[in-house]
Design a protein around this motif. Structure first.
Motif, PDB file in Angstrom:
ATOM      1  N   THR A  25       0.828  -1.209   0.000  1.00  9.48           N
ATOM      2  CA  THR A  25       0.000   0.000   0.000  1.00  9.48           C
ATOM      3  C   THR A  25       0.865   1.264   0.000  1.00  9.48           C
ATOM      4  O   THR A  25       0.505   2.277  -0.585  1.00  9.48           O
ATOM      5  CB  THR A  25      -0.914   0.020   1.252  1.00  9.48           C
ATOM      6  N   ALA A  26       2.021   1.160   0.630  1.00 15.83           N
ATOM      7  CA  ALA A  26       2.919   2.320   0.722  1.00 15.83           C
ATOM      8  C   ALA A  26       3.420   2.756  -0.659  1.00 15.83           C
ATOM      9  O   ALA A  26       3.869   3.887  -0.833  1.00 15.83           O
ATOM     10  CB  ALA A  26       4.100   1.992   1.619  1.00 15.83           C
ATOM     11  N   ASP A  27       3.346   1.878  -1.654  1.00 10.09           N
ATOM     12  CA  ASP A  27       3.824   2.215  -3.001  1.00 10.09           C
ATOM     13  C   ASP A  27       2.733   2.821  -3.879  1.00 10.09           C
ATOM     14  O   ASP A  27       2.960   3.046  -5.068  1.00 10.09           O
ATOM     15  CB  ASP A  27       4.369   0.964  -3.704  1.00 10.09           C
ATOM     16  N   ILE A  28       1.547   3.047  -3.312  1.00  6.95           N
ATOM     17  CA  ILE A  28       0.443   3.588  -4.114  1.00  6.95           C
ATOM     18  C   ILE A  28      -0.058   4.872  -3.474  1.00  6.95           C
ATOM     19  O   ILE A  28      -0.625   4.868  -2.381  1.00  6.95           O
ATOM     20  CB  ILE A  28      -0.705   2.564  -4.233  1.00  6.95           C
ATOM     21  N   GLN A  29       0.191   5.977  -4.167  1.00  7.25           N
ATOM     22  CA  GLN A  29      -0.208   7.285  -3.646  1.00  7.25           C
ATOM     23  C   GLN A  29      -1.556   7.688  -4.230  1.00  7.25           C
ATOM     24  O   GLN A  29      -1.791   7.536  -5.433  1.00  7.25           O
ATOM     25  CB  GLN A  29       0.852   8.334  -4.024  1.00  7.25           C
ATOM     26  N   LEU A  30      -2.407   8.204  -3.365  1.00  6.63           N
ATOM     27  CA  LEU A  30      -3.702   8.712  -3.833  1.00  6.63           C
ATOM     28  C   LEU A  30      -3.576  10.204  -4.138  1.00  6.63           C
ATOM     29  O   LEU A  30      -3.270  11.012  -3.258  1.00  6.63           O
ATOM     30  CB  LEU A  30      -4.774   8.491  -2.753  1.00  6.63           C
ATOM     31  N   GLY A  49      -7.316  14.575   5.965  1.00  4.82           N
ATOM     32  CA  GLY A  49      -6.005  13.932   5.882  1.00  4.82           C
ATOM     33  C   GLY A  49      -5.403  13.808   4.492  1.00  4.82           C
ATOM     34  O   GLY A  49      -4.279  13.326   4.331  1.00  4.82           O
ATOM     35  N   GLN A  50      -6.129  14.250   3.457  1.00  6.16           N
ATOM     36  CA  GLN A  50      -5.606  14.164   2.086  1.00  6.16           C
ATOM     37  C   GLN A  50      -4.737  15.394   1.802  1.00  6.16           C
ATOM     38  O   GLN A  50      -5.211  16.521   1.950  1.00  6.16           O
ATOM     39  CB  GLN A  50      -6.782  14.098   1.098  1.00  6.16           C
ATOM     40  N   THR A  51      -3.491  15.199   1.394  1.00  8.60           N
ATOM     41  CA  THR A  51      -2.616  16.364   1.194  1.00  8.60           C
ATOM     42  C   THR A  51      -2.246  16.626  -0.269  1.00  8.60           C
ATOM     43  O   THR A  51      -1.827  17.727  -0.605  1.00  8.60           O
ATOM     44  CB  THR A  51      -1.306  16.219   1.995  1.00  8.60           C
ATOM     45  N   SER A  52      -2.364  15.624  -1.152  1.00  5.62           N
ATOM     46  CA  SER A  52      -1.976  15.820  -2.555  1.00  5.62           C
ATOM     47  C   SER A  52      -3.208  15.975  -3.439  1.00  5.62           C
ATOM     48  O   SER A  52      -4.113  15.137  -3.398  1.00  5.62           O
ATOM     49  CB  SER A  52      -1.156  14.622  -3.058  1.00  5.62           C
ATOM     50  N   PHE A  53      -3.203  17.048  -4.239  1.00  2.00           N
ATOM     51  CA  PHE A  53      -4.353  17.355  -5.094  1.00  2.00           C
ATOM     52  C   PHE A  53      -3.883  17.607  -6.520  1.00  2.00           C
ATOM     53  O   PHE A  53      -2.848  18.234  -6.739  1.00  2.00           O
ATOM     54  CB  PHE A  53      -5.098  18.585  -4.560  1.00  2.00           C
ATOM     55  N   GLY A  54      -4.664  17.129  -7.469  1.00  2.00           N
ATOM     56  CA  GLY A  54      -4.356  17.305  -8.886  1.00  2.00           C
ATOM     57  C   GLY A  54      -5.364  18.226  -9.543  1.00  2.00           C
ATOM     58  O   GLY A  54      -6.570  18.098  -9.327  1.00  2.00           O
ATOM     59  N   GLU A  55      -4.856  19.155 -10.352  1.00  2.00           N
ATOM     60  CA  GLU A  55      -5.722  20.084 -11.089  1.00  2.00           C
ATOM     61  C   GLU A  55      -5.352  20.056 -12.565  1.00  2.00           C
ATOM     62  O   GLU A  55      -4.184  19.864 -12.925  1.00  2.00           O
ATOM     63  CB  GLU A  55      -5.565  21.512 -10.538  1.00  2.00           C
ATOM     64  N   ASN A  56      -6.345  20.312 -13.419  1.00  5.14           N
ATOM     65  CA  ASN A  56      -6.172  20.230 -14.877  1.00  5.14           C
ATOM     66  C   ASN A  56      -6.049  21.571 -15.590  1.00  5.14           C
ATOM     67  O   ASN A  56      -5.629  21.608 -16.732  1.00  5.14           O
ATOM     68  CB  ASN A  56      -7.393  19.562 -15.520  1.00  5.14           C
ATOM     69  N   TYR A  57      -6.535  22.622 -14.955  1.00  4.64           N
ATOM     70  CA  TYR A  57      -6.589  23.911 -15.644  1.00  4.64           C
ATOM     71  C   TYR A  57      -5.737  24.919 -14.877  1.00  4.64           C
ATOM     72  O   TYR A  57      -5.890  25.067 -13.654  1.00  4.64           O
ATOM     73  CB  TYR A  57      -8.031  24.403 -15.750  1.00  4.64           C
ATOM     74  N   GLU A 210      -8.735  -0.386 -10.166  1.00  3.31           N
ATOM     75  CA  GLU A 210      -8.278  -1.746  -9.843  1.00  3.31           C
ATOM     76  C   GLU A 210      -7.313  -2.274 -10.903  1.00  3.31           C
ATOM     77  O   GLU A 210      -6.260  -2.824 -10.586  1.00  3.31           O
ATOM     78  CB  GLU A 210      -9.465  -2.715  -9.691  1.00  3.31           C
ATOM     79  N   ALA A 211      -7.673  -2.090 -12.174  1.00  2.00           N
ATOM     80  CA  ALA A 211      -6.813  -2.577 -13.259  1.00  2.00           C
ATOM     81  C   ALA A 211      -5.451  -1.889 -13.214  1.00  2.00           C
ATOM     82  O   ALA A 211      -4.408  -2.516 -13.456  1.00  2.00           O
ATOM     83  CB  ALA A 211      -7.489  -2.337 -14.605  1.00  2.00           C
ATOM     84  N   ALA A 212      -5.448  -0.594 -12.888  1.00  2.00           N
ATOM     85  CA  ALA A 212      -4.186   0.157 -12.834  1.00  2.00           C
ATOM     86  C   ALA A 212      -3.308  -0.359 -11.694  1.00  2.00           C
ATOM     87  O   ALA A 212      -2.095  -0.551 -11.863  1.00  2.00           O
ATOM     88  CB  ALA A 212      -4.473   1.653 -12.667  1.00  2.00           C
ATOM     89  N   ILE A 213      -3.914  -0.597 -10.546  1.00  4.28           N
ATOM     90  CA  ILE A 213      -3.137  -1.121  -9.411  1.00  4.28           C
ATOM     91  C   ILE A 213      -2.621  -2.517  -9.729  1.00  4.28           C
ATOM     92  O   ILE A 213      -1.478  -2.858  -9.427  1.00  4.28           O
ATOM     93  CB  ILE A 213      -3.983  -1.079  -8.120  1.00  4.28           C
ATOM     94  N   ALA A 214      -3.439  -3.301 -10.408  1.00  2.04           N
ATOM     95  CA  ALA A 214      -3.011  -4.648 -10.790  1.00  2.04           C
ATOM     96  C   ALA A 214      -1.752  -4.599 -11.658  1.00  2.04           C
ATOM     97  O   ALA A 214      -0.920  -5.500 -11.609  1.00  2.04           O
ATOM     98  CB  ALA A 214      -4.135  -5.365 -11.538  1.00  2.04           C
ATOM     99  N   GLU A 215      -1.614  -3.543 -12.454  1.00  4.23           N
ATOM    100  CA  GLU A 215      -0.476  -3.440 -13.380  1.00  4.23           C
ATOM    101  C   GLU A 215       0.631  -2.530 -12.878  1.00  4.23           C
ATOM    102  O   GLU A 215       1.531  -2.163 -13.624  1.00  4.23           O
ATOM    103  CB  GLU A 215      -0.957  -2.981 -14.763  1.00  4.23           C
ATOM    104  N   GLY A 216       0.549  -2.127 -11.616  1.00  4.57           N
ATOM    105  CA  GLY A 216       1.706  -1.434 -11.038  1.00  4.57           C
ATOM    106  C   GLY A 216       1.584   0.066 -10.839  1.00  4.57           C
ATOM    107  O   GLY A 216       2.608   0.729 -10.597  1.00  4.57           O
ATOM    108  N   ALA A 217       0.389   0.629 -10.917  1.00  2.00           N
ATOM    109  CA  ALA A 217       0.237   2.078 -10.682  1.00  2.00           C
ATOM    110  C   ALA A 217       0.865   2.471  -9.347  1.00  2.00           C
ATOM    111  O   ALA A 217       0.695   1.772  -8.340  1.00  2.00           O
ATOM    112  CB  ALA A 217      -1.247   2.451 -10.672  1.00  2.00           C
ATOM    113  N   THR A 218       1.585   3.591  -9.352  1.00  2.44           N
ATOM    114  CA  THR A 218       2.121   4.112  -8.087  1.00  2.44           C
ATOM    115  C   THR A 218       1.439   5.415  -7.682  1.00  2.44           C
ATOM    116  O   THR A 218       1.556   5.840  -6.544  1.00  2.44           O
ATOM    117  CB  THR A 218       3.640   4.345  -8.166  1.00  2.44           C
ATOM    118  N   ILE A 219       0.766   6.060  -8.628  1.00  6.36           N
ATOM    119  CA  ILE A 219      -0.098   7.203  -8.302  1.00  6.36           C
ATOM    120  C   ILE A 219      -1.432   6.963  -8.999  1.00  6.36           C
ATOM    121  O   ILE A 219      -1.474   6.799 -10.224  1.00  6.36           O
ATOM    122  CB  ILE A 219       0.479   8.548  -8.793  1.00  6.36           C
TER     123      ILE A 219
END
Ligand SMILES: *Cc1c(COP(=O)(O)O)cnc(C)c1O
Length: 230
Positions: A25-30, A49-57, A210-219
């Motif tokens: 779990t430590a290798d997968i960042q939300l 408790g969520q500290t990382s946020f992604g924005e598109n614009y 789920e598919a992404a985690i199965a194939e090694g997603a780290t973020i």
């Protein structure tokens, strides 16, 4: 469901999928994708408790960053980036996931302030090879990685992909696997110039996590499952 509940559920899902696919779990960042949601919603998630946020614009990111300056938010840029907008991005984010051409990378490196650590970069790969999508083609990815590695103020971390929408789980997995294989190819072909192997696969959204985690997603980049529909 509140944002706090959704974060809790998403975290539990990440844990369950990590276990299922023998990952740590430590290798997968939300990364919470907050585009089109208010600064107030981001603050609520931050307080949960969520500290990382992604924005598109760019403009939306800068407005939220200004409003939420008091919070120690780790901002990631995950949208299309035009060269006239790179300067501010280089100043406020810790990651850019969507680099797909050298010109943008060069500007980000030149404009990254000296008092900040190097900017973490993912190359966006057009893994489904769709004409309309941004991202570099798989066949051009090693060359772009090589050029980015020469830029002093960037730290190349890995690859990012947004596959064409697909509901079949095995097909989702097959596409993510291509991204993972391409990262390994870069690590092999550029081993002599890489300080450390690329360690990041930015892939997986609310519908294909789920598919992404199965194939090694780290973020994993999750919007709807945390903040609701946009
Ligand atoms: C919007 C977006 C996400 C989040 O998508 P959801 O389906 O809402 O989880 C992830 N990555 C990128 C690049 C996006 O634009």
């Amino acid at each position: 469901m509140t944002i706090r509940d959704n974060l809790q559920i998403t975290g539990a899902n990440i844990q369950a999928f990590a276990k299922k696919y023998h990952r740590s779990t430590a290798d997968i960042q939300l990364l919470a994708v907050s585009k089109k949601h208010s600064a107030q919603s981001i603050q609520t998630a931050f307080e949960a408790g969520q500290t990382s946020f992604g924005e598109n614009y760019v403009q939306e990111l800068l407005e939220k960053e200004e409003q939420l300056k008091a919070l120690e938010i780790d901002w990631h840029f995950i949208g299309p980036l035009q060269s006239n907008k790179t300067k501010k991005i280089a100043q406020v984010v810790s990651w850019v996931h969507t680099v797909d051409r050298l010109k943008i990378a060069k500007r980000l490196s030149e404009q990254r302030p000296d008092n900040l650590p190097p900017l973490s970069i993912c190359i966006q790969v057009n893994i489904s090879a769709e004409e309309s999508k941004s991202g570099v083609l798989p066949k051009d990815t090693v060359q772009l990685a090589k050029q980015i590695l020469e830029l002093p103020r960037l730290k190349l971390r890995g690859l990012m992909a947004i596959p064409a929408p697909e509901t079949d789980f095995e097909k989702q997995r097959a596409t993510f696997k291509k991204v993972a294989v391409l990262k390994e190819k870069i690590n092999e072909e550029l081993a002599s110039i890489l300080e450390n192997p690329l360690d990041t696969l930015s892939m997986g959204m609310s519908g294909d996590m789920e598919a992404a985690i199965a194939e090694g997603a780290t973020i994993v980049r999750i919007g709807t499952a945390i903040f609701g529909t946009r």
